[in-house]
Design a protein around this motif. Structure first.
Motif, PDB file in Angstrom:
ATOM      1  N   LYS A  72       9.696 -22.223   2.466  1.00  0.00           N
ATOM      2  CA  LYS A  72      10.718 -21.449   1.760  1.00  0.00           C
ATOM      3  C   LYS A  72      11.444 -20.503   2.708  1.00  0.00           C
ATOM      4  O   LYS A  72      12.651 -20.282   2.573  1.00  0.00           O
ATOM      5  CB  LYS A  72      10.086 -20.653   0.614  1.00  0.00           C
ATOM      6  N   GLU A  73      10.709 -19.939   3.665  1.00  0.00           N
ATOM      7  CA  GLU A  73      11.339 -19.020   4.609  1.00  0.00           C
ATOM      8  C   GLU A  73      12.324 -19.739   5.528  1.00  0.00           C
ATOM      9  O   GLU A  73      13.239 -19.118   6.059  1.00  0.00           O
ATOM     10  CB  GLU A  73      10.262 -18.309   5.436  1.00  0.00           C
ATOM     11  N   ASN A  74      12.160 -21.021   5.712  1.00  0.00           N
ATOM     12  CA  ASN A  74      13.083 -21.792   6.545  1.00  0.00           C
ATOM     13  C   ASN A  74      14.265 -22.330   5.740  1.00  0.00           C
ATOM     14  O   ASN A  74      15.190 -22.886   6.329  1.00  0.00           O
ATOM     15  CB  ASN A  74      12.350 -22.949   7.219  1.00  0.00           C
ATOM     16  N   ASP A  75      14.225 -22.182   4.437  1.00  0.00           N
ATOM     17  CA  ASP A  75      15.298 -22.682   3.581  1.00  0.00           C
ATOM     18  C   ASP A  75      16.310 -21.552   3.363  1.00  0.00           C
ATOM     19  O   ASP A  75      16.020 -20.550   2.718  1.00  0.00           O
ATOM     20  CB  ASP A  75      14.708 -23.154   2.254  1.00  0.00           C
ATOM     21  N   PHE A  76      17.504 -21.718   3.912  1.00  0.00           N
ATOM     22  CA  PHE A  76      18.507 -20.658   3.849  1.00  0.00           C
ATOM     23  C   PHE A  76      18.930 -20.348   2.411  1.00  0.00           C
ATOM     24  O   PHE A  76      19.110 -19.187   2.051  1.00  0.00           O
ATOM     25  CB  PHE A  76      19.737 -21.036   4.681  1.00  0.00           C
ATOM     26  N   SER A  77      19.085 -21.368   1.566  1.00  0.00           N
ATOM     27  CA  SER A  77      19.512 -21.110   0.185  1.00  0.00           C
ATOM     28  C   SER A  77      18.460 -20.307  -0.572  1.00  0.00           C
ATOM     29  O   SER A  77      18.790 -19.424  -1.378  1.00  0.00           O
ATOM     30  CB  SER A  77      19.811 -22.419  -0.544  1.00  0.00           C
ATOM     31  N   TYR A  78      17.188 -20.561  -0.315  1.00  0.00           N
ATOM     32  CA  TYR A  78      16.121 -19.784  -0.964  1.00  0.00           C
ATOM     33  C   TYR A  78      16.194 -18.329  -0.516  1.00  0.00           C
ATOM     34  O   TYR A  78      16.100 -17.411  -1.332  1.00  0.00           O
ATOM     35  CB  TYR A  78      14.752 -20.374  -0.625  1.00  0.00           C
ATOM     36  N   LEU A  79      16.359 -18.119   0.771  1.00  0.00           N
ATOM     37  CA  LEU A  79      16.434 -16.751   1.290  1.00  0.00           C
ATOM     38  C   LEU A  79      17.653 -16.018   0.739  1.00  0.00           C
ATOM     39  O   LEU A  79      17.577 -14.834   0.395  1.00  0.00           O
ATOM     40  CB  LEU A  79      16.476 -16.765   2.818  1.00  0.00           C
ATOM     41  N   LEU A  80      18.776 -16.717   0.664  1.00  0.00           N
ATOM     42  CA  LEU A  80      19.988 -16.102   0.153  1.00  0.00           C
ATOM     43  C   LEU A  80      19.840 -15.709  -1.316  1.00  0.00           C
ATOM     44  O   LEU A  80      20.244 -14.623  -1.727  1.00  0.00           O
ATOM     45  CB  LEU A  80      21.177 -17.055   0.323  1.00  0.00           C
ATOM     46  N   ASN A  81      19.218 -16.585  -2.107  1.00  0.00           N
ATOM     47  CA  ASN A  81      19.053 -16.318  -3.538  1.00  0.00           C
ATOM     48  C   ASN A  81      18.009 -15.242  -3.819  1.00  0.00           C
ATOM     49  O   ASN A  81      18.083 -14.554  -4.834  1.00  0.00           O
ATOM     50  CB  ASN A  81      18.670 -17.593  -4.283  1.00  0.00           C
ATOM     51  N   ASN A  82      17.048 -15.083  -2.948  1.00  0.00           N
ATOM     52  CA  ASN A  82      15.963 -14.139  -3.200  1.00  0.00           C
ATOM     53  C   ASN A  82      16.031 -12.883  -2.342  1.00  0.00           C
ATOM     54  O   ASN A  82      15.102 -12.090  -2.347  1.00  0.00           O
ATOM     55  CB  ASN A  82      14.621 -14.833  -2.978  1.00  0.00           C
ATOM     56  N   SER A  83      17.097 -12.680  -1.631  1.00  0.00           N
ATOM     57  CA  SER A  83      17.212 -11.469  -0.819  1.00  0.00           C
ATOM     58  C   SER A  83      17.813 -10.341  -1.657  1.00  0.00           C
ATOM     59  O   SER A  83      18.388 -10.558  -2.720  1.00  0.00           O
ATOM     60  CB  SER A  83      18.074 -11.731   0.418  1.00  0.00           C
ATOM     61  N   ASP A  84      17.686  -9.143  -1.137  1.00  0.00           N
ATOM     62  CA  ASP A  84      18.223  -7.974  -1.825  1.00  0.00           C
ATOM     63  C   ASP A  84      19.746  -7.973  -1.683  1.00  0.00           C
ATOM     64  O   ASP A  84      20.265  -8.005  -0.563  1.00  0.00           O
ATOM     65  CB  ASP A  84      17.634  -6.705  -1.197  1.00  0.00           C
ATOM     66  N   PRO A  85      20.480  -7.945  -2.791  1.00  0.00           N
ATOM     67  CA  PRO A  85      21.941  -8.012  -2.704  1.00  0.00           C
ATOM     68  C   PRO A  85      22.587  -6.729  -2.178  1.00  0.00           C
ATOM     69  O   PRO A  85      23.748  -6.722  -1.804  1.00  0.00           O
ATOM     70  CB  PRO A  85      22.381  -8.282  -4.135  1.00  0.00           C
ATOM     71  N   ASN A  86      21.845  -5.645  -2.115  1.00  0.00           N
ATOM     72  CA  ASN A  86      22.383  -4.373  -1.657  1.00  0.00           C
ATOM     73  C   ASN A  86      22.215  -4.286  -0.134  1.00  0.00           C
ATOM     74  O   ASN A  86      21.237  -3.759   0.380  1.00  0.00           O
ATOM     75  CB  ASN A  86      21.678  -3.208  -2.352  1.00  0.00           C
ATOM     76  N   TRP A  87      23.221  -4.769   0.613  1.00  0.00           N
ATOM     77  CA  TRP A  87      23.152  -4.774   2.061  1.00  0.00           C
ATOM     78  C   TRP A  87      23.455  -3.412   2.667  1.00  0.00           C
ATOM     79  O   TRP A  87      23.217  -3.183   3.855  1.00  0.00           O
ATOM     80  CB  TRP A  87      24.144  -5.802   2.626  1.00  0.00           C
ATOM     81  N   ASN A  88      23.940  -2.493   1.875  1.00  0.00           N
ATOM     82  CA  ASN A  88      24.270  -1.167   2.392  1.00  0.00           C
ATOM     83  C   ASN A  88      23.039  -0.391   2.837  1.00  0.00           C
ATOM     84  O   ASN A  88      23.134   0.503   3.671  1.00  0.00           O
ATOM     85  CB  ASN A  88      25.029  -0.351   1.339  1.00  0.00           C
ATOM     86  N   LYS A  89      21.865  -0.706   2.298  1.00  0.00           N
ATOM     87  CA  LYS A  89      20.644  -0.005   2.672  1.00  0.00           C
ATOM     88  C   LYS A  89      20.259  -0.309   4.112  1.00  0.00           C
ATOM     89  O   LYS A  89      19.568   0.488   4.745  1.00  0.00           O
ATOM     90  CB  LYS A  89      19.498  -0.454   1.774  1.00  0.00           C
ATOM     91  N   TYR A  90      20.670  -1.445   4.642  1.00  0.00           N
ATOM     92  CA  TYR A  90      20.219  -1.877   5.956  1.00  0.00           C
ATOM     93  C   TYR A  90      21.172  -1.516   7.090  1.00  0.00           C
ATOM     94  O   TYR A  90      20.993  -1.946   8.215  1.00  0.00           O
ATOM     95  CB  TYR A  90      19.971  -3.389   5.933  1.00  0.00           C
TER      96      TYR A  90
END
Length: 91
Positions: A72-90
Motif C-alpha cells: 500500500k505504501e508503494n501505491d501512489f493512489s492509496y497514499l494520495l487518498n489516505n494522506s492528510d489533505p491539509n498541506w499547510n501544516k507541513y
C-alpha cells in the motif's frame, strides 16, 4: 374440596448418594501410575503444540499484514487518498 392422597407434610426420602464403594473402582485406580504419567505427558505435549501453532499463526498473520502495508505504501493512489489533505501544516 381438598385433594385426597398423600399428606403434604410427608415427602419421600432423598435417594442415597452414590459413594465410590458403591460405584466400584475409578478409572484412576484401574490405570497404573505409568499409564497416568504417559497420559499427562501426552496432554502437556498436545497443549504445548497447540500453543506453538497459535503463536505461529499469529506471526504469519502479522507478517502478511506488514507485506500488505508495504504494498500500500508503494501505491501512489492509496497514499494520495489516505494522506492528510491539509498541506499547510507541513510548510
Amino acid at each position: 374440596m381438598g385433594k385426597k392422597g398423600k399428606p403434604q407434610g410427608q415427602r419421600r426420602p432423598a435417594a442415597p448418594t452414590s459413594e465410590p464403594e458403591q460405584q466400584g473402582a475409578t478409572l484412576k485406580e484401574l490405570l497404573g501410575a505409568d499409564v497416568l504419567n504417559k497420559l499427562k505427558a501426552q496432554a502437556d505435549r498436545l497443549t504445548q503444540e497447540d500453543a506453538d501453532r497459535k503463536e505461529r499463526e499469529r506471526k504469519e498473520a502479522e507478517e502478511a499484514k506488514k507485506r500488505e502495508q508495504k504494498l500500500k505504501e508503494n501505491d501512489f493512489s492509496y497514499l494520495l487518498n489516505n494522506s492528510d489533505p491539509n498541506w499547510n501544516k507541513y510548510k
